[in-house]
Design a protein around this motif. Structure first.
Motif, PDB file in Angstrom:
ATOM      1  N   PRO A  28       0.757  -0.931   0.166  1.00 40.13           N
ATOM      2  CA  PRO A  28       0.012   0.149   0.071  1.00 40.13           C
ATOM      3  C   PRO A  28       0.920   1.195  -0.294  1.00 40.13           C
ATOM      4  O   PRO A  28       1.896   1.315   0.404  1.00 40.13           O
ATOM      5  N   LEU A  29       0.139   2.321  -0.435  1.00 39.03           N
ATOM      6  CA  LEU A  29       1.107   3.627  -0.445  1.00 39.03           C
ATOM      7  C   LEU A  29       2.001   3.879   0.605  1.00 39.03           C
ATOM      8  O   LEU A  29       3.132   4.374   0.664  1.00 39.03           O
ATOM      9  N   LYS A  30       1.450   3.859   1.935  1.00 41.33           N
ATOM     10  CA  LYS A  30       2.014   4.201   3.093  1.00 41.33           C
ATOM     11  C   LYS A  30       3.029   3.214   3.405  1.00 41.33           C
ATOM     12  O   LYS A  30       4.159   4.071   3.770  1.00 41.33           O
ATOM     13  N   ARG A  31       2.881   2.051   3.126  1.00 40.94           N
ATOM     14  CA  ARG A  31       4.024   0.921   3.435  1.00 40.94           C
ATOM     15  C   ARG A  31       5.345   1.298   2.429  1.00 40.94           C
ATOM     16  O   ARG A  31       6.362   1.111   2.734  1.00 40.94           O
ATOM     17  N   LEU A  32       4.833   1.636   1.256  1.00 43.82           N
ATOM     18  CA  LEU A  32       5.706   1.733   0.264  1.00 43.82           C
ATOM     19  C   LEU A  32       6.635   3.232   0.610  1.00 43.82           C
ATOM     20  O   LEU A  32       7.945   3.270   0.207  1.00 43.82           O
ATOM     21  N   MET A  33       5.825   4.227   0.855  1.00 42.81           N
ATOM     22  CA  MET A  33       6.635   5.316   1.406  1.00 42.81           C
ATOM     23  C   MET A  33       7.687   5.028   2.358  1.00 42.81           C
ATOM     24  O   MET A  33       8.802   5.499   2.543  1.00 42.81           O
ATOM     25  N   PRO A  60       6.956  -5.797 -16.491  1.00 42.16           N
ATOM     26  CA  PRO A  60       5.619  -5.948 -16.152  1.00 42.16           C
ATOM     27  C   PRO A  60       4.949  -4.611 -15.836  1.00 42.16           C
ATOM     28  O   PRO A  60       5.679  -3.960 -14.891  1.00 42.16           O
ATOM     29  N   PRO A  61       3.759  -4.314 -16.265  1.00 47.20           N
ATOM     30  CA  PRO A  61       3.202  -3.227 -15.983  1.00 47.20           C
ATOM     31  C   PRO A  61       2.916  -2.930 -14.276  1.00 47.20           C
ATOM     32  O   PRO A  61       2.542  -4.022 -13.635  1.00 47.20           O
ATOM     33  N   LEU A  62       3.187  -1.866 -13.626  1.00 49.87           N
ATOM     34  CA  LEU A  62       2.778  -1.647 -12.436  1.00 49.87           C
ATOM     35  C   LEU A  62       1.219  -1.108 -12.367  1.00 49.87           C
ATOM     36  O   LEU A  62       0.803  -0.304 -12.984  1.00 49.87           O
ATOM     37  N   ILE A  63       0.556  -1.919 -11.103  1.00 54.99           N
ATOM     38  CA  ILE A  63      -0.520  -1.203 -11.211  1.00 54.99           C
ATOM     39  C   ILE A  63      -0.940  -1.335  -9.516  1.00 54.99           C
ATOM     40  O   ILE A  63      -0.195  -1.909  -8.790  1.00 54.99           O
ATOM     41  N   TYR A  70       0.337  -1.321  -4.622  1.00 51.13           N
ATOM     42  CA  TYR A  70       0.993  -1.322  -5.650  1.00 51.13           C
ATOM     43  C   TYR A  70       1.711  -2.640  -5.919  1.00 51.13           C
ATOM     44  O   TYR A  70       2.609  -3.190  -5.060  1.00 51.13           O
ATOM     45  N   HIS A  71       1.738  -3.224  -6.925  1.00 51.38           N
ATOM     46  CA  HIS A  71       2.567  -4.424  -7.515  1.00 51.38           C
ATOM     47  C   HIS A  71       2.697  -4.484  -9.097  1.00 51.38           C
ATOM     48  O   HIS A  71       1.917  -3.677  -9.626  1.00 51.38           O
TER      49      HIS A  71
END
Length: 137
Positions: A28-33, A60-63, A70-71
């Motif tokens: 998720p965005l917060k964990r990615l940050m 591979p496309p980012l979705i 995000y993955h």
């Protein structure tokens, strides 16, 4: 292709590494940050740059999905489902533009060349999006 800043490319590389380490799960965005130690703005600009880089480098496309965050798309079915949802959202935006802005414009100025031209073009786009968003292949 739009030129990216060197900072956005560095952020994209950090995000790519974080997502590869988390694969096949996403973040998720917060964990990615947190994983990249980036601000929300830096993460979002890095995600935009990463999407471009995926296309350029044949990755591979980012979705993003609600379930995984995000993955990188793992299968053709997952990618097609994501594309249909994205197209459906754009279709909704076009329809709101037609009913909320363009229709009142045409009601006020029925002889407007611009409004009539735009109406014709947007209706064509709407029809194409509607076919693409349908569940049948």
């Amino acid at each position: 292709m739009r030129k990216r800043s060197p900072a956005a490319e560095r952020h994209a590389e950090l995000i790519h590494i974080a997502l590869m380490e988390a694969a096949p799960a996403g973040l998720p965005l917060k964990r990615l940050m947190g994983a990249c130690e980036l601000s929300q703005y830096q993460t979002r600009s890095g995600l935009a740059a990463l999407r471009d880089m995926c296309g350029e480098r044949e990755w591979p496309p980012l979705i993003w999905t609600r379930e995984a965050g995000y993955h990188f798309a793992a299968s053709e079915q997952e990618l097609e489902a994501w594309e249909r949802v994205w197209i459906s959202e754009k279709l909704t935006q076009f329809r709101r533009m037609i009913t909320g802005t363009l229709a009142p414009h045409l009601a006020l100025y029925p002889t407007s060349r611009w409004a009539n031209y735009l109406s014709t073009q947007i209706r064509a786009v709407e029809a194409s999006l509607e076919m693409a968003a349908s569940q049948t292949s």
